[in-house]
Design an enzyme around this catalytic site. Structure first.
Site, mmCIF file in Angstrom:
data_model
loop_
_atom_site.group_PDB
_atom_site.id
_atom_site.type_symbol
_atom_site.label_atom_id
_atom_site.label_comp_id
_atom_site.label_asym_id
_atom_site.label_seq_id
_atom_site.Cartn_x
_atom_site.Cartn_y
_atom_site.Cartn_z
ATOM 1 N N HIS A 187 0.879 -1.125 0.115
ATOM 2 C CA HIS A 187 0.076 -0.231 -0.108
ATOM 3 C C HIS A 187 0.972 1.067 0.000
ATOM 4 C CE1 HIS A 187 -3.785 2.146 1.343
ATOM 5 N NE2 HIS A 187 -2.849 3.248 1.260
ATOM 6 N N HIS A 208 1.539 5.468 -1.620
ATOM 7 C CA HIS A 208 1.092 6.753 -2.343
ATOM 8 C C HIS A 208 2.503 7.122 -3.126
ATOM 9 C CE1 HIS A 208 -2.998 6.790 -0.906
ATOM 10 N NE2 HIS A 208 -2.535 6.239 0.233
ATOM 11 N N LYS A 254 -9.272 -0.661 -5.873
ATOM 12 C CA LYS A 254 -9.485 -0.327 -4.672
ATOM 13 C C LYS A 254 -10.778 0.673 -4.472
ATOM 14 C CE LYS A 254 -7.917 1.928 -0.766
ATOM 15 N NZ LYS A 254 -6.877 2.493 -0.304
ATOM 16 N N HIS A 308 -10.380 0.989 1.637
ATOM 17 C CA HIS A 308 -10.271 1.899 2.504
ATOM 18 C C HIS A 308 -11.444 1.575 3.553
ATOM 19 C CE1 HIS A 308 -8.844 5.813 4.503
ATOM 20 N NE2 HIS A 308 -10.019 5.549 4.839
ATOM 21 N N HIS A 318 -4.620 -0.766 5.832
ATOM 22 C CA HIS A 318 -4.195 0.018 7.219
ATOM 23 C C HIS A 318 -5.321 -0.061 8.320
ATOM 24 C CE1 HIS A 318 -7.022 2.656 5.008
ATOM 25 N NE2 HIS A 318 -6.146 3.055 4.387
ATOM 26 N N ASP A 332 1.358 2.446 3.344
ATOM 27 C CA ASP A 332 0.523 3.783 3.223
ATOM 28 C C ASP A 332 1.360 5.034 3.434
ATOM 29 O OD1 ASP A 332 -1.889 5.128 2.804
ATOM 30 O OD2 ASP A 332 -2.597 5.024 4.853
ATOM 31 N N HIS A 387 2.883 14.204 1.857
ATOM 32 C CA HIS A 387 2.168 15.668 1.536
ATOM 33 C C HIS A 387 3.161 16.681 1.966
ATOM 34 C CE1 HIS A 387 -2.068 14.465 1.218
ATOM 35 N NE2 HIS A 387 -1.612 13.473 2.038
#
Ligand code: DOR
Ligand code: ZN
Length: 352
Positions: A15, A17, A101, A138, A176, A249, A253
């Protein structure tokens, strides 16, 4: 006897990003240097909804890889109520996607186009069953009436159990997980239901978010829960159940968007994830089980071959100093800091 080096099969991150553009360029190498493969989340703006978009996104990721890297991004599609079953079938047949997902609409970052009524995706779920392709979820409801700390448990009762009843053969990964209820649900289910566990949810509970003030870098979704839930996650790992495996996960940012009046959810853990999870297994005195969690259980659930490469980690007497942040031009992303000693570091990687 204390172990001071350990060699494991190269891990996978189930998982991850990686974002897009300059942010991908900034963060990708931290996963690619240590992990063999990673399941790439599709919550871009706009989301990755079709096999062609997944193929194009994969190309953009690969274009940022250092030459010689063997890192494999495994792509996912973002499910909406309009996702066409024939697109999903095509993506599977072309090997463009590894999973699909499900984001409940509004549950997290860039998820507004997600699903409101899970019955609307039944035809897609039939295709997944036909090919044994996992549905990654999720696992939180987005109903604002439901307290944010209860959203995972309510999702299991109200959304997941009905999906499981309609599709007994569907492979499901609850991503998660953060609660005792999720741990117990996985343990009560058969081999088609698994869960990823992040590094950060093993290190922090909700108190960390408020230690000495509000700590935006400890905010993620699902939000960290009470300590007793953190302990349930640690117990899940100790149970050695192969249906639990690593999905970091890692969700970068910029510092600016985290440290804001309405800060973004997500922690950038990739640069320390492997070292930190090794520390957890060391603390629990189950280092011999690390490889199953990082490098075996996930690929077996996904029906993929194990990585051939090896990673050696060593333990030093003093805590390892990690970077605070990574920077590219005007972008700065803070790295997750568990604020407890991590004595493990990656020594070498053999990946012919
Ligand atoms: O904390 C999170 N950040 N949780 C998610 O589910 C999404 C992720 C992101 O994309 O930033
Ligand atoms: Zn995520």
């Amino acid at each position: 006897m204390t172990t001071d080096t350990i060699t494991i099969r190269q891990p996978d991150d189930w998982h991850l990003h990686l974002r897009d553009g300059q942010l991908t360029k900034l963060v990708l190498s931290y996963s690619a240097e240590k992990f063999g493969r990673a399941l790439i989340m599709p919550n871009l703006t706009p989301p990755v909804e079709t096999p062609n978009q997944a193929i194009a996104y994969k190309k953009r990721i690969l274009s940022h890889l250092p030459t010689g890297s063997r890192f494999q991004p495994l792509m996912t599609l973002f499910l909406t109520e309009k996702t066409r079953p024939e697109d999903v079938r095509e993506g599977i047949l072309n090997q463009a996607i590894t999973a699909v997902k499900l984001y409940p609409s509004g549950a997290t970052t860039n998820s507004l186009e997600g699903v409101k009524d899970c019955h609307s995706i039944d035809k897609v779920l039939e295709v997944l069953c036909e090919f044994g392709i996992p549905l990654c979820v999720h696992g939180e409801v987005s109903d604002p009436q439901v307290d944010i700390f209860d959203r995972e448990a309510v999702f299991i009762d109200k959304v997941l159990i009905p999906i499981r009843q309609r599709f007994p053969q569907l492979k499901i990964v609850i991503e998660h997980i953060t609660t005792q209820q999720a741990v117990e649900y996985i343990q009560s289910e058969g081999p088609c239901t698994a869960a990823t566990i992040t590094v950060h949810h093993l290190f922090i509970n909700r108190n960390h978010m408020f230690k000495g003030g509000i700590r935006p870098h400890y905010y993620c979704l699902p939000v960290a829960k009470r300590e007793e839930h953190q302990l349930s996650l640690l117990k899940a790992i100790q149970s050695l159940n192969p249906k639990f495996f690593l999905g970091t996960d890692s969700a970068p940012h910029t510092k600016e968007t985290k440290e804001s009046a309405c800060g973004c959810a997500g922690m950038f853990t990739a640069p320390i994830a492997l070292e930190a999870i090794t520390q957890i297994f060391d603390n629990l005195q189950i280092l011999d089980q690390l490889e199953n969690f990082t490098s075996v259980n996930g690929s077996q659930f996904y029906g993929l071959p194990l990585n051939e490469g090896k990673v050696t980690l060593s333990k030093s007497k003093t805590p390892v100093k990690f970077l605070n942040s990574v920077v590219l031009d005007h972008l700065e992303v803070m790295i997750f800091n568990p604020e407890v000693p991590i004595n493990w570091k990656v020594e070498s990687i053999q990946n012919e």
